[in-house]
Design an enzyme around this catalytic site. Structure first.
Site, mmCIF file in Angstrom:
data_model
loop_
_atom_site.group_PDB
_atom_site.id
_atom_site.type_symbol
_atom_site.label_atom_id
_atom_site.label_comp_id
_atom_site.label_asym_id
_atom_site.label_seq_id
_atom_site.Cartn_x
_atom_site.Cartn_y
_atom_site.Cartn_z
ATOM 1 N N ASP A 107 -0.315 5.094 0.933
ATOM 2 C CA ASP A 107 -0.580 6.088 1.867
ATOM 3 C C ASP A 107 -0.638 5.662 3.235
ATOM 4 O OD1 ASP A 107 -1.063 8.574 0.116
ATOM 5 O OD2 ASP A 107 -2.574 7.486 -0.532
ATOM 6 N N ASP A 139 0.860 -1.220 0.003
ATOM 7 C CA ASP A 139 -0.056 0.137 -0.010
ATOM 8 C C ASP A 139 0.962 1.285 -0.049
ATOM 9 O OD1 ASP A 139 -2.200 1.791 0.683
ATOM 10 O OD2 ASP A 139 -1.545 1.658 2.530
HETATM 11 C C1 XBP Z 1 -5.524 5.857 0.415
HETATM 12 C C2 XBP Z 1 -6.643 6.819 0.088
HETATM 13 C C3 XBP Z 1 -6.388 7.964 -0.707
HETATM 14 C C4 XBP Z 1 -5.818 9.263 -0.238
HETATM 15 C C5 XBP Z 1 -6.199 10.178 -1.333
HETATM 16 O O1 XBP Z 1 -6.006 4.829 0.936
HETATM 17 O O2 XBP Z 1 -7.560 6.467 0.684
HETATM 18 O O3 XBP Z 1 -7.879 8.140 -1.123
HETATM 19 O O4 XBP Z 1 -6.330 9.497 1.103
HETATM 20 O O5 XBP Z 1 -5.853 9.864 -2.578
HETATM 21 P P1 XBP Z 1 -5.013 3.595 0.923
HETATM 22 P P2 XBP Z 1 -6.767 10.684 -3.897
HETATM 23 O O6 XBP Z 1 -3.762 3.930 1.521
HETATM 24 O O7 XBP Z 1 -5.717 2.275 1.582
HETATM 25 O O8 XBP Z 1 -4.583 3.167 -0.742
HETATM 26 O O9 XBP Z 1 -7.206 11.991 -3.275
HETATM 27 O O10 XBP Z 1 -5.663 10.438 -4.940
HETATM 28 O O11 XBP Z 1 -7.737 9.675 -4.374
HETATM 29 MG MG MG Z 2 -2.893 3.107 3.614
#
Ligand code: XBP
Ligand code: MG
Length: 250
Positions: free
Chosen positions: A13, A11
């Protein structure tokens, strides 16, 4: 090659880096620029993260927002595009990888494992992030954003990663920071190691094979909160990941 582990599915973020604070700042700047009377503080953002994906998160927030103007899907898409431009600008100020991420990526690459990125965030954010952190070219496969019709906790992105890599679930391990991410990987049949972060430390991860405070560096080990060697401090190397995968298959 260690044991039967052939790929790590990461993953982005919250797992590679604490980028959610950068996303939050970018959302708030985009709202201000567009004259919207909205500010997402950390507590509110923590609950909003239950909806994955920036466009989806804005739409979900607007459903319950008293005094917010209704926005069309096109207006939400425009707001979100601007938010991602601001995210790129903010990321230029620098971002640190979480402890042990760089070390483990290179250990895995050196051992011949394949590396994939399976993230909900938009592809443009991924490329900016990889350039800023010196990770360009490190991942063999990048799956991001709307590449699947349903975002995490739906397993679609992990199922697609396994298909593209031509692997069975037991040959890979997912690394996640959130319950939504864990559920997506778990529902795809994968063993999962969770390193909870700033926005997810309060969540429960009963389906995970292992939960560590972070992956750890020499001199700065992570604490095992759940899974093999629970209660110990360690640096999560490939041998430990193989142990985690082994727990999954027994
Ligand atoms: C990450 C997210 C993303 C970011 C924003 O989740 O939920 O939506 O917060 O990204 P994970 P965008 O780590 O589970 O993948 O604004 O580009 O959608
Ligand atoms: Mg995440």
């Amino acid at each position: 090659m260690v044991g039967k582990l052939r790929a790590l599915l990461w993953d982005l973020d919250g797992t590679l880096a604490e980028t959610e604070e950068v996303h939050r700042a970018a959302f708030n700047r985009a709202f201000a620029e567009m004259g919207l009377p909205v500010f997402w503080d950390q507590d509110l953002y923590r609950s909003l993260l239950e909806t994955t994906g920036g466009k989806e998160r804005i739409a979900r927030f607007l459903q319950d927002c008293q005094g917010c103007p209704p926005l069309s899907p096109e207006e939400i898409a425009r707001l979100h595009r601007r938010k991602n431009e601001l995210f790129a600008e903010l990321l230029a100020q620098g971002v640190d990888l979480r402890p042990g991420v760089f070390r483990l990526l290179w250990e895995a690459k050196g051992a011949g494992l394949r590396l994939a990125l399976a993230t909900t965030t938009s592809p443009e954010n991924v490329h900016v992030f990889l350039a800023r952190t010196g990770l360009e070219g490190v991942f063999d496969l990048i799956l991001a954003g709307d590449v699947v019709p349903r975002k995490k906790p739906d397993p679609a992105i992990y199922l697609l990663a396994l298909k593209r890599l031509e692997l069975r679930p037991g040959e890979a391990l997912a690394l996640e920071d959130s319950r939504n991410g864990l559920l997506a990987a778990f529902r795809a049949g994968l063993p999962v190691l969770v390193t909870p972060g700033l926005y997810t430390a309060h969540q429960g991860f009963p389906e995970a094979q292992a939960v560590l405070t972070h992956l750890g560096e020499p001199g700065r080990p992570g604490q095992v909160l759940q899974g093999p060697r629970q209660g110990q401090a360690l640096v999560a190397d490939l041998a430990y990941l193989e142990e985690v995968r082994g727990w999954w298959s027994t």
